[in-house]
Each structure stands twice: as C-alpha cells, then as structure tokens.
Design an enzyme around this catalytic site. Structure first.
Site, PDB file in Angstrom:
ATOM      1  N   ASP A  17      52.253 104.201  26.110  1.00 18.58           N
ATOM      2  CA  ASP A  17      51.327 105.316  25.908  1.00 18.58           C
ATOM      3  C   ASP A  17      51.785 106.572  26.627  1.00 18.58           C
ATOM      4  OD1 ASP A  17      48.334 103.251  26.338  1.00 18.58           O
ATOM      5  OD2 ASP A  17      49.942 103.216  24.857  1.00 18.58           O
ATOM      6  N   GLU A  72      62.415  96.581  29.504  1.00 18.34           N
ATOM      7  CA  GLU A  72      62.848  97.727  30.301  1.00 18.34           C
ATOM      8  C   GLU A  72      63.986  97.399  31.274  1.00 18.34           C
ATOM      9  OE1 GLU A  72      59.652  96.861  29.777  1.00 18.34           O
ATOM     10  OE2 GLU A  72      58.526  98.651  29.179  1.00 18.34           O
ATOM     11  N   HIS A  91      44.766 101.977  32.500  1.00 15.34           N
ATOM     12  CA  HIS A  91      45.644 100.812  32.356  1.00 15.34           C
ATOM     13  C   HIS A  91      46.992 101.152  32.983  1.00 15.34           C
ATOM     14  CE1 HIS A  91      46.338 103.305  28.798  1.00 15.34           C
ATOM     15  NE2 HIS A  91      47.495 102.710  28.599  1.00 15.34           N
ATOM     16  N   HIS A  92      47.655 100.158  33.473  1.00 17.81           N
ATOM     17  CA  HIS A  92      48.953 100.270  34.145  1.00 17.81           C
ATOM     18  C   HIS A  92      48.842 100.765  35.583  1.00 17.81           C
ATOM     19  CE1 HIS A  92      50.290  99.500  30.168  1.00 17.81           C
ATOM     20  NE2 HIS A  92      50.804 100.643  29.844  1.00 17.81           N
ATOM     21  N   GLY A 149      75.804  92.385  41.645  1.00 26.03           N
ATOM     22  CA  GLY A 149      75.788  91.019  41.144  1.00 26.03           C
ATOM     23  C   GLY A 149      74.483  90.494  40.572  1.00 26.03           C
ATOM     24  N   ASP A 181      76.253  80.725  30.587  1.00 24.99           N
ATOM     25  CA  ASP A 181      75.042  80.255  29.903  1.00 24.99           C
ATOM     26  C   ASP A 181      73.803  80.588  30.740  1.00 24.99           C
ATOM     27  OD1 ASP A 181      75.660  76.634  30.496  1.00 24.99           O
ATOM     28  OD2 ASP A 181      75.881  78.362  31.830  1.00 24.99           O
ATOM     29  N   ASN A 228      78.723  75.762  30.460  1.00 23.04           N
ATOM     30  CA  ASN A 228      79.101  74.727  31.423  1.00 23.04           C
ATOM     31  C   ASN A 228      77.860  74.084  32.020  1.00 23.04           C
ATOM     32  OD1 ASN A 228      78.220  76.786  33.099  1.00 23.04           O
ATOM     33  ND2 ASN A 228      80.282  77.318  33.816  1.00 23.04           N
ATOM     34  N   GLY A 235      74.965  75.109  33.148  1.00 25.56           N
ATOM     35  CA  GLY A 235      74.257  75.538  34.345  1.00 25.56           C
ATOM     36  C   GLY A 235      74.969  76.592  35.153  1.00 25.56           C
ATOM     37  N   GLU A 284      76.902  78.909  41.454  1.00 24.16           N
ATOM     38  CA  GLU A 284      75.960  78.481  42.486  1.00 24.16           C
ATOM     39  C   GLU A 284      76.267  77.053  42.948  1.00 24.16           C
ATOM     40  OE1 GLU A 284      75.161  81.412  43.121  1.00 24.16           O
ATOM     41  OE2 GLU A 284      72.991  81.341  43.186  1.00 24.16           O
TER      42      GLU A 284
HETATM   43  C1  LIG Z   1      68.904  88.440  38.841  1.00 17.71           C
HETATM   44  C2  LIG Z   1      69.650  87.375  39.587  1.00 17.71           C
HETATM   45  N1  LIG Z   1      69.053  86.214  39.852  1.00 17.71           N
HETATM   46  C3  LIG Z   1      69.714  85.237  40.513  1.00 17.71           C
HETATM   47  C4  LIG Z   1      71.009  85.427  40.929  1.00 17.71           C
HETATM   48  C5  LIG Z   1      71.745  84.327  41.662  1.00 17.71           C
HETATM   49  N2  LIG Z   1      72.895  83.838  40.885  1.00 17.71           N
HETATM   50  C6  LIG Z   1      74.140  84.339  41.073  1.00 17.71           C
HETATM   51  S1  LIG Z   1      75.265  83.662  40.051  1.00 17.71           S
HETATM   52  C7  LIG Z   1      74.083  82.660  39.330  1.00 17.71           C
HETATM   53  C8  LIG Z   1      74.413  81.669  38.276  1.00 17.71           C
HETATM   54  C9  LIG Z   1      75.138  82.209  37.079  1.00 17.71           C
HETATM   55  O1  LIG Z   1      75.359  81.110  36.198  1.00 17.71           O
HETATM   56  P1  LIG Z   1      76.161  81.294  34.840  1.00 17.71           P
HETATM   57  O2  LIG Z   1      75.787  82.564  34.204  1.00 17.71           O
HETATM   58  O3  LIG Z   1      75.964  80.079  34.019  1.00 17.71           O
HETATM   59  O4  LIG Z   1      77.679  81.434  35.289  1.00 17.71           O
HETATM   60  P2  LIG Z   1      78.787  80.306  35.532  1.00 17.71           P
HETATM   61  O5  LIG Z   1      78.154  78.977  35.289  1.00 17.71           O
HETATM   62  O6  LIG Z   1      79.869  80.578  34.538  1.00 17.71           O
HETATM   63  O7  LIG Z   1      79.238  80.496  36.947  1.00 17.71           O
HETATM   64  C10 LIG Z   1      72.827  82.875  39.906  1.00 17.71           C
HETATM   65  C11 LIG Z   1      71.588  82.159  39.538  1.00 17.71           C
HETATM   66  C12 LIG Z   1      71.609  86.678  40.630  1.00 17.71           C
HETATM   67  N3  LIG Z   1      72.850  86.974  41.007  1.00 17.71           N
HETATM   68  N4  LIG Z   1      70.919  87.619  39.944  1.00 17.71           N
HETATM   69  C1  LIG Z   2      56.163  96.270  30.055  1.00 16.70           C
HETATM   70  C2  LIG Z   2      55.485  97.185  29.082  1.00 16.70           C
HETATM   71  N1  LIG Z   2      56.204  98.049  28.352  1.00 16.70           N
HETATM   72  C3  LIG Z   2      55.604  98.866  27.451  1.00 16.70           C
HETATM   73  C4  LIG Z   2      54.250  98.833  27.280  1.00 16.70           C
HETATM   74  C5  LIG Z   2      53.579  99.750  26.273  1.00 16.70           C
HETATM   75  N2  LIG Z   2      52.944  98.984  25.193  1.00 16.70           N
HETATM   76  C6  LIG Z   2      51.649  98.638  25.228  1.00 16.70           C
HETATM   77  S1  LIG Z   2      51.175  97.745  23.917  1.00 16.70           S
HETATM   78  C7  LIG Z   2      52.730  97.803  23.229  1.00 16.70           C
HETATM   79  C8  LIG Z   2      53.049  97.203  21.916  1.00 16.70           C
HETATM   80  C9  LIG Z   2      52.708  95.757  21.768  1.00 16.70           C
HETATM   81  O1  LIG Z   2      53.091  95.365  20.442  1.00 16.70           O
HETATM   82  P1  LIG Z   2      52.808  93.911  19.909  1.00 16.70           P
HETATM   83  O2  LIG Z   2      53.072  92.917  20.960  1.00 16.70           O
HETATM   84  O3  LIG Z   2      53.579  93.736  18.647  1.00 16.70           O
HETATM   85  O4  LIG Z   2      51.253  93.863  19.624  1.00 16.70           O
HETATM   86  P2  LIG Z   2      50.453  94.285  18.311  1.00 16.70           P
HETATM   87  O5  LIG Z   2      51.441  94.769  17.292  1.00 16.70           O
HETATM   88  O6  LIG Z   2      49.761  93.034  17.842  1.00 16.70           O
HETATM   89  O7  LIG Z   2      49.480  95.337  18.754  1.00 16.70           O
HETATM   90  C10 LIG Z   2      53.588  98.533  24.050  1.00 16.70           C
HETATM   91  C11 LIG Z   2      55.023  98.796  23.765  1.00 16.70           C
HETATM   92  C12 LIG Z   2      53.511  97.924  28.072  1.00 16.70           C
HETATM   93  N3  LIG Z   2      52.196  97.826  27.983  1.00 16.70           N
HETATM   94  N4  LIG Z   2      54.142  97.093  28.933  1.00 16.70           N
HETATM   95 MG   LIG Z   3      77.102  78.487  33.535  1.00 19.35          MG
END
Ligand SMILES: Cc1ncc(C[n+]2csc(CCOP(=O)(O)OP(=O)(O)O)c2C)c(N)n1
Ligand SMILES: Cc1ncc(C[n+]2csc(CCOP(=O)(O)OP(=O)(O)O)c2C)c(N)n1
Ligand SMILES: [Mg+2]
Ligand SMILES: [Mg+2]
Lengths: 559, 559
Positions: free
Chosen positions: A28, A51, A116-117, A415, A445, A472, A474, A478
């Site tokens: 909005d 976002e 709201h928000h 990271g 993955d 792999n 998981g 880690e």
């Molecule tokens: C947002 C976020 N959450 C958690 C972590 C912690 N973390 C670092 S590497 C990793 C695992 C990545 O696994 P994957 O993408 O499968 O890579 P691979 O198995 O090839 O090492 C996690 C959970 C992070 N770096 N960022």
């Molecule tokens: C995280 C976030 N981003 C953006 C918005 C703005 N927003 C409020 S309702 C909405 C659309 C929701 O659409 P949908 O889930 O398809 O519901 P419907 O079409 O049934 O109204 C958006 C983008 C929000 N409320 N929260």
């Molecule tokens: Mg992996």
C-alpha cells in the site's frame, strides 16, 4: 524552471546512474511510487516473490553492473524489515544499494494512527532506527522543500562510499512537484583529492621499499579493487610493471585469471602450495582493496609480515606500520604506476605459477568435488558471470581459473545462504544489459531451499541462467564445521528437477523438459551450453565429500 | 547444588513453559546449542527452510498454544536479521516469542575479528541494536555468572507482557555449568496485583454505569482477550451476566462463535447492518482487550462514543474518559463478574442477531467469494484451527461463523503476507500437541509465493494441514486499494497443484496425487475431509471478484 514530481526526480537520478531495473514487492505504501516505475520508459519494474530476495537481487545487479547501483523498493515495516538481511550483506561487502521504503503519508506519520504494518505502539520511527545499523546514510522525506537535496545527498554517499543507503518516501510526497534544475549536474563518484604532500610522501616511501626489495614484489588484489572501481588502474599497473599478481578469494576476477602475470588465489595456509610459497616468500606485497575476513584469508592464516606489506584502500593507505588516512587508491594508483614502471624489466622476470585446474581421471561414476570443479572450469566461457553460494560451491570454485572477462560473484565475508539465488536474478539482468555471456549459478541444496521462489522470477522475466544444484542431502559445509552426523544438518528432499516447471506455467501441451543425463554428456551437449532457455541441473554428490579448500578451512576452524 | 549447562537450563525453562518445538535454521554460531535441542527428550528441533519462516512458525505456534511461547533460534547476523520481520509481527500483535541468537564466543566478541556474518567494520553490537526496536527485553550472555538470572528475566518479561524477547548466546557459554537451583521455582506470568483502592473505585464506577444504562450493555472482545490470557474470565462473565457479546476481527474465536449470546463480528461501518445497529445503539460497551488498528476497526469507523465505553486491558482500564493505569483485566474481571451478575435477568433479555452465513444459490460454475466463504463455513468442524492470510482471505472469513472450540489465526494489524504459511506450520504443531482438529489455511497466490518453501517443512514433519490457495492471478487486495490494472499486481503463474510433490520426495513408484475436482465435490468427499495426509487445493477465482468486507474497506480507504 522545469518542475517534475519527486518520483520522476528520483528515477531521473537513477537513470543517470545507469539503473535499468528496480527490484521489490508492492505494498500500500509504495504503490503510488510503483506507478512511476511501471510507466518509466527506461527503467523496468522487477516484481520479486519476496523482499529478502529483492534485496539480494539488487546486490547481485550492482556487483555485475559495476558503475551503477542496485535499487530495491519495499513497503513500510513488513517489507523493509524482510529486506534488511539483504541490505546488511551489501553493507558488509561494499555493494552500493539504494533501499526505497514507501511509507505512510507525512500527515499519518505526524498523527500516528494504528495503521497496518505498524508495531501498534505508535513508534513510527522504529524501522528506520533498525536500518540505521546497516546503511551509511538515511533520508526521511518529510516535505518537498529539501527532497531533491536529500535524494542527492544519499545517492552521492552510496556511490562514493559503495555502501547501502535508505530513503523513506511517504505516499503524499511521491507526486509533489520539485525543481528539476539539479538534474543538469550529474552526481559524482569522484573521491576528494588526496593531500598532495602526503600523497607524494607515500609514493616516495613505496618506491623506496620496492627498490630495496630488489623488485621482489607481488600484487594481491582483493574485494575492494572491484567494489571501489579501480579495475582499470590495476590493469594499467600490471601492464606497465609486469609485477606478479594474485587474488584473495573475494578478489577473484578483479584481474583476468587468464592474465600472463596472474598466479592464482592466495588463501593463507590453505592456498595451493606453489602459490603459498610465492606469496609468502615475496619481499614485498602490494595489497589492493584488502578485506581480511576469515574465509577470505584461510581462517586468518596469512603469513605476510606487516613490515612487508603495503595496503591500498579507497580511503586510506598503509605502508608497513604507517597509516595514511585520506590517501585513496583511485588517485594514488596512476601516480604509483608512473613511478613503478621503471621496475618493469626486472619484475617481468619473476616467475608466476601456472594457475590451472586439471580434471582428475577418476575410475568411478560418482561426481566428486575433485572432479566436478575442474570439469566446470572447462565448461566456462569468456564473459560468463559465475555465481557461487556459500558452502561447498564457494570453496570448490576457488581452485578453478575463470575465463577472460568473466565475473565471479560470491558473498565470502557476509555468507548469507540463499543470497546467491536472488543475486543470480540481479546478476543475470545486469549481464544482459552489458551483453555479457551466460549467468551460471552453483548453489547447494540447503541454500536453494531458503530462496527457491526467485527461480520463478528469472523465468518470468525471460532470463536464462544455468542453475547447478548440488544435491548432497544437506548442509555439507556445516557437517564439516560441526555436527557431521547431526539430523539438523539434514534437509527435506525435493524434486529438484521439477522446480522450473512447478514455479512457472509452461504450455500444458508440451511435455515437461526434465530429463536425466550423465553430467559429462550434458556438459558436452551443444544445446545445453547455449542456453536457449533457463536450465536447472541437479548434481548428485556424496553426502560427505567436500572440496579441498573447505576441508582445510574446517580443519583450521576445529583447531 | 546441582549444576547444569546453560543450554540445559534454558531448555528446562522452556520445557516448564510448555515448549515442545523450537524453530530455526542452523549456523556456525548456534550449532553447539542445537546439539542440546536435538538431544532433548521433550523438545523437538524443527529445521525450517529459512529464518523468516521460522519466526512466523514460532508466532503461529504461540497463538495456538496459548499458555506457552514460541521459540526461534537463528545464527548471528545473517539468520537473526532474516527473522526480524517475523519477530516484529509478534511484537505488534502481542505474541510471546523468544528469539535465541547463536553468536560468536565471548572472546571473539571482545576481540572483534572480521568473522563471516559480520558487517566488516567491527560493529558486533549492530544486530542487537536493530532487534531492540522490535523486542521488549534483550539479554546478552557474556558470562555464566548472571546467565540464569538473565534468562529468567527475559522469559518473565515475555510471558507477562506477551511480547518478543531476544537472547544472545555466545558459543562458549552453551556448555558452561551453572546452578540449577532456580529451576525449582517456575516462572510466573501472574501480573502484579491491582491497587485495591483504585480497583474498588473502578468497579464501583463500572457498576454505576451499567445500572444507569438500564443494562443495555454489550461486550466487545478483541485481540488481547486472547493474547493476555483472559478467555476463561470472559467466559465466566458471559455465563453469569448473559450480556450480548460481539468480537472485533482480531477477537474472532476469543469467545465461541456458537455461543448463544454471541452476535458476530463488529467492524465499524463495514459490519453486517444488524450487528452495526446493535453495537452502535447500545448504551454501554464493555470492550475487552481492544487493539484498534485500521483493518480491525473497518478503517477507523467505530461509531461508539468514548462516553459509552469501558475498556479493559492487560495493564490499564479506561472508564469513559478516565484512565486507570495499572488496573489490569486479569484480576479485575472476576471481581467485575461477581458485581455484574446481578444484572443477568435483564441482560439475558437483550436480543442478539443470529450470526450465520448462508450459501448463496449461484447460477454459474465460477467460484465467487460470496459463495466460497459460506461454503467453507459449512466445511469447518469443531476444534479446527483456521489460518487466514492478509488479502481476500482475511476479509472473506470475517462474515463466517467458526465452530465451537475452533481457533482463528490471522495477522490483521501487522499484515505481513506470507506469514500465514510459516504460521500454519507452527499452528499445526501446536494443534497436534493440544489434540485439536484440523489445521486449515487460506492463502492467496501472491502471498504463498513469499514463503512457499515451508510447505516442505510441514510434510517433512508429518503434519497434515489443508491448504486452500486462492488463484486469482495476482494481488487482488492491492488491486482494490490501488493499481486495479497495474502489471505490478500480477504475479508469475505457478503449477500450484504440483507444489506438494515438488517440495518433497514421494515414492517415485506412486503416481502424483494431484487431481482435479469441482470444489463442491471435493468438500463433500469424506477422504478429503479427514486429512489422512497433507493436501493443497487450488481454488480458481475471478481476478477482480473480492469479498464484501474487502470491497467496503477499499471504498473507505479511497475516500
Ligand atoms: C541465512 C543463513 N542461515 C544460516 C546460515 C548457516 N549456514 C552456512 S552454510 C550452511 C549450509 C549450506 O548448505 P548447502 O547449501 O547445501 O551447501 P553444501 O551442502 O554444498 O555445503 C548454513 C546453514 C547462513 N550462512 N546463512
Ligand atoms: C511482506 C509484505 N509485503 C508486501 C505486502 C503488501 N501486500 C499486502 S496484501 C498483498 C497482496 C496479497 O495478494 P494475495 O496473497 O494473492 O491475496 P488476494 O489476491 O487473495 O487478495 C500485498 C503485496 C505485505 N502486506 N507484506
Ligand atoms: Mg548441500
Ligand atoms: Mg491473489
């Protein structure tokens, strides 16, 4: 003079800065501004699925479109807080991103109704306070009077200091008219001039050191050589001096990995031994744009004495132990090149290891990291954009030379996993603008699960990256750091090869395109290589196999 | 006395608070703590796909498990910032959530090396500063000395004030030993006693008002009647007095919608006319737990004079224009009931409209909102947990009575879309613990795209919610607020009915279970209704059709 709306003024500035895509999600409080983006002839609205991915995309865009910035717009509270981690990563890694937050009208912000928000307690200022922690400048537009100067102020901060900035745009100001005159003077990213006396002193000191080192000097390029816009200056330095050059992981592709004086990636004690030997035995290191984080330095295992080091940065220089605040490399480098080219004849004699990857001859069908990364190295082409997610991917890629004019995109300091998927969206759009080659993503993955929906956005906007998903079973990285057999390092198993059809709506008359190939056959297939359409490849790998560099980093971390 | 590790102490407190699931994503800085969760005999680790969804899940869990709290654990920086928007929504809507952030060791936090996940500038304190905006209390454990008292302090804040709190847990403190003695005294959520003199004065005032209103009084229950734990007290009040009772949207199911004295949902000028008439003509309104946000009040269109209102809250009371800080409803209500039961005989004469939904007889096959919501009303069963996402769902459900012992879950004040998917995961786990009925989610196609991956987690942990996805080709609610025909309100089209198979790994020998039914046939199907397994239903709806209440809200918003 001519008058434009605040929205038009802002978009005009962004167009001047080379922005062609704006990322985000509607709400909005930003929809009135989105009208202007949708109607803009030169700037495209990229509607993301969420976002956080939008902020990741703005980051990836800015990394590839180096003389531009990334722009993400969200809605007050719910949108902006969702994006925060993406903006924080850009802050950490010096990526210029503008976060535009559509906010309640100025009247509502004064009256503070329970909209709201909001947090329900009238603290309309809470969200910007949070963002202050991860942006270098913020502007809250509260009237049209200073709107243009505020916009210019934060954009200038963004492009000169290469870090994110925040703009709060209330709904009622979007269409208010302001003078357009300031637009005639483009914003400048030129840093302030170095103090000439100090600069001369620094140059003299450096030349003395190089001379007394018998020109046994190497250059080490790092993150900020890219992020602070000195690629050309560095290239000139190399051409004129022929000094050997290496890169830290975050500096990979700052210099062409095909350069005849380039020796490869220096990662402290986990470097390839021939690289380690050359770098750590050099009498002098000229470090350009260092960002000495743990994973960027082999877990802090640089073995380079400060007394052998000169560090160039965007806003200061260090010569051995002496600090010179305010002496920036953008202006220093050309002068340094002029002074150092005298050493070219001897410097060009210095040997440089041949940075290459050899595909091992393995006698089994499993895809090991030891085989996979060199084999991918043979698959890459000039001008490719190569994105590597934190995990086995960001470590495995380090031993592989990337081709001429390719760009390496990874988030080695901050990271945040899942970042690479959003980043690939932005990188692919920037690569398309710049008429670069293919965009190729390596993602684990585990990481893909965090941000998978952005595959949809790539298809929706006609992008054609190649996505390699390393299955792999998981969180392999880690496991090697902690919890090798722990269930929390397992993930839910997905039908990876169904993702592209599920997250789109292909012609139901066509059969789904998911097929099984051996990886070798796939990589040799001409159609696959020429990306007529977006493709996802599931690479099944052993649960515990891991790249050399990651194993070494894990061993160091444990000790 | 007995000694336990800090991790064990924390988990023991959480177990005392009825926590059976902890949500989150692993990371280097929280894995040592995760070992304790995985090994805990009573608390399950729920590995989410990403941290925002984990926070949403903790929120949903706490809403359904009303005498417990939600717990989410993330890793320093990258994890915690990703979760922030989920914690902020819990702050806004009074949901008790504990956010545990695994952080670098105390030594690292003092020395401040450039670790991964940091901002690169040494500001290790930046992230907690951001979280301070959206939590009521924070504890940074820096030594074992005050660890238990700090843990108890923030947990007590969390359960007494029903808002999120933040705990930073450095890696080196996880296994440090602390005395277990404090655990013998459970934490108390009992609010401090009301000042007896003021309380008596307030009671006398209220009774006087009720008397002079000729008992033409109605009760209006709202969000905090649920969030601040006065369901039983309200139920007693209704039983003893027989006053008519209505609910604001955020109070839906605070009182059974099947109650003989319950008249339906009051939404200001967008209420059903018979409800509007009754509420706005009552001489006195006893409002319990009001949270007067825009969407909760029909865009601020309450037509109830302050002089006719008594407001009860968790920490203050308002009688007409007089404020009484510190007089909380938990203790006031039973005393009020005792004083007001004298009015029962006359109050029970007051007419209450019959809150019901009639399925219209439509002569076409399209599924309209006017038909869909009443038809879903007939599908619900006692004890169902019904989650409605912001959008047409959260408005459409308002006109539909929900069954006995059902719980309505929506985020009407904060309104972050995608929240409902993570929330459904948490709600379903809590519902399973409490042996409630089915968990049913209504989510828009747009919203589902933000957080779709958490469908995987639901399947991974054997949950069986029914997911209704409203496919109206985009952001319908946004179209009606602004940008009816704008492209930014379109979304990428997905194969919605392939999501459950793609985000899991069913037996490849089995044929995928996606089938087409008419919605009527599906809702009448016994197998579908009895949720032997998780199910997703794609409901195809007109792009512009919208529920009555949303159309009314949009009309008000435009004016
Ligand atoms: C947002 C976020 N959450 C958690 C972590 C912690 N973390 C670092 S590497 C990793 C695992 C990545 O696994 P994957 O993408 O499968 O890579 P691979 O198995 O090839 O090492 C996690 C959970 C992070 N770096 N960022
Ligand atoms: C995280 C976030 N981003 C953006 C918005 C703005 N927003 C409020 S309702 C909405 C659309 C929701 O659409 P949908 O889930 O398809 O519901 P419907 O079409 O049934 O109204 C958006 C983008 C929000 N409320 N929260
Ligand atoms: Mg992996
Ligand atoms: Mg929709």
């Amino acid at each position: 003079g001519e008058q434009v709306t605040i929205a038009e003024y802002l978009l005009a500035r962004l167009e001047q800065l080379g922005v062609t895509s704006i990322f985000g999600v509607p709400g909005d409080f930003n929809m009135p501004f989105l009208d202007y983006i949708e109607d803009h002839p030169k700037i495209d609205w990229i509607g993301n699925c969420n976002e956080l991915n939008a902020a990741y995309a703005a980051d990836g865009y800015a990394r590839v479109k180096e003389n531009s910035i990334g722009v993400v717009t969200t809605t007050f509270g719910v949108g902006e807080l969702s994006a925060m981690n993406g903006v924080a990563g850009a802050f950490s890694e010096m990526v210029p991103v503008l976060h535009i937050v559509g906010a309640p009208s100025t009247a509502q912000q004064k009256k503070k109704p329970m909209l709201h928000h909001t947090l329900g307690d009238g603290r309309f200022g809470a969200y910007i306070k949070a963002s202050e922690q991860i942006t270098i400048a913020q502007a809250v537009l509260m009237s049209k009077t200073n709107a243009t100067s505020e916009i210019d102020r934060i954009l200038t901060e963004c492009i000169t200091r290469a870090r994110p900035v925040y703009l709060m745009l209330p709904t009622d100001l979007v269409s208010q008219k302001v003078p357009a005159g300031r637009l005639e003077v483009p914003l400048s990213r030129t840093p302030p001039p170095n103090n000439p006396d100090v600069e001369k002193f620094v140059l003299d000191e450096i030349v003395k050191l190089v001379d007394s080192a018998d020109q046994d000097i190497i250059i080490l390029v790092d993150a900020c050589a890219i992020r602070h816009n000195v690629r050309q200056e560095v290239d000139d330095l190399l051409t004129r001096t022929q000094f050997p050059v290496y890169a830290a992981p975050m500096g990979k592709t700052a210099v062409s990995e095909n350069h005849n004086r380039y020796g490869g990636i220096y990662i402290g004690s986990i470097s390839d031994p021939s690289i380690k030997e050359k770098v750590e035995n050099a009498k002098l290191i000229l470090s350009i744009g260092a960002l000495k984080s743990d994973f960027n330095t082999g877990m802090f295992t640089y073995s380079i004495p400060t007394s052998s080091t000169i560090e160039l940065h965007s806003d200061h220089t260090q010569v051995q132990h002496a600090q010179f605040p305010g002496i920036g490399m953008k202006q220093l480098l050309p002068k340094l090149t002029a002074r150092l080219k005298q050493f070219e004849s001897s410097a060009s004699q210095l040997a440089v290891p041949h940075y290459k990857a050899v595909i091992p001859n393995e006698q089994h069908d499993d895809i090991s990291h030891a085989w996979f990364w060199p084999r991918m190295g043979a698959f890459f082409k000039e001008g490719d954009v190569i994105v590597a997610e934190t995990g086995t991917s960001s470590f495995g890629i380090l031993d592989i030379p990337l081709p001429e004019r390719s760009v390496f995109v990874s988030q080695i300091l901050y990271g945040s996993i899942g970042w690479s998927v959003g980043s690939t969206l932005g990188a692919a759009l920037a690569a398309r603008d710049k008429k670069m080659g293919r965009t190729i993503l390596f993602v684990g993955d585990g990481s893909l699960q965090l941000t998978v929906q952005e595959l949809s956005t790539m298809m929706h906007y006609g992008l054609k990256p190649i996505i390699f998903v390393l299955n792999n079973k998981g969180y392999n990285i880690e496991r090697h750091l902690h919890g090798m057999h722990r269930k929390y390092n397992d993930i839910a198993d997905w039908q990876w090869t169904s993702l592209l059809t599920t997250l789109s709506n292909p012609n139901p008359q066509e059969k789904p395109k998911s097929k099984s190939y051996t990886l070798t056959a796939l990589l040799e297939d001409k159609i696959f290589s020429n990306t007529g359409e977006m493709q996802l490849v599931e690479v099944v790998m052993d649960m515990y196999d891991t790249p050399r560099a990651l194993q070494a980093a894990a061993d160091l971390s444990a000790s």
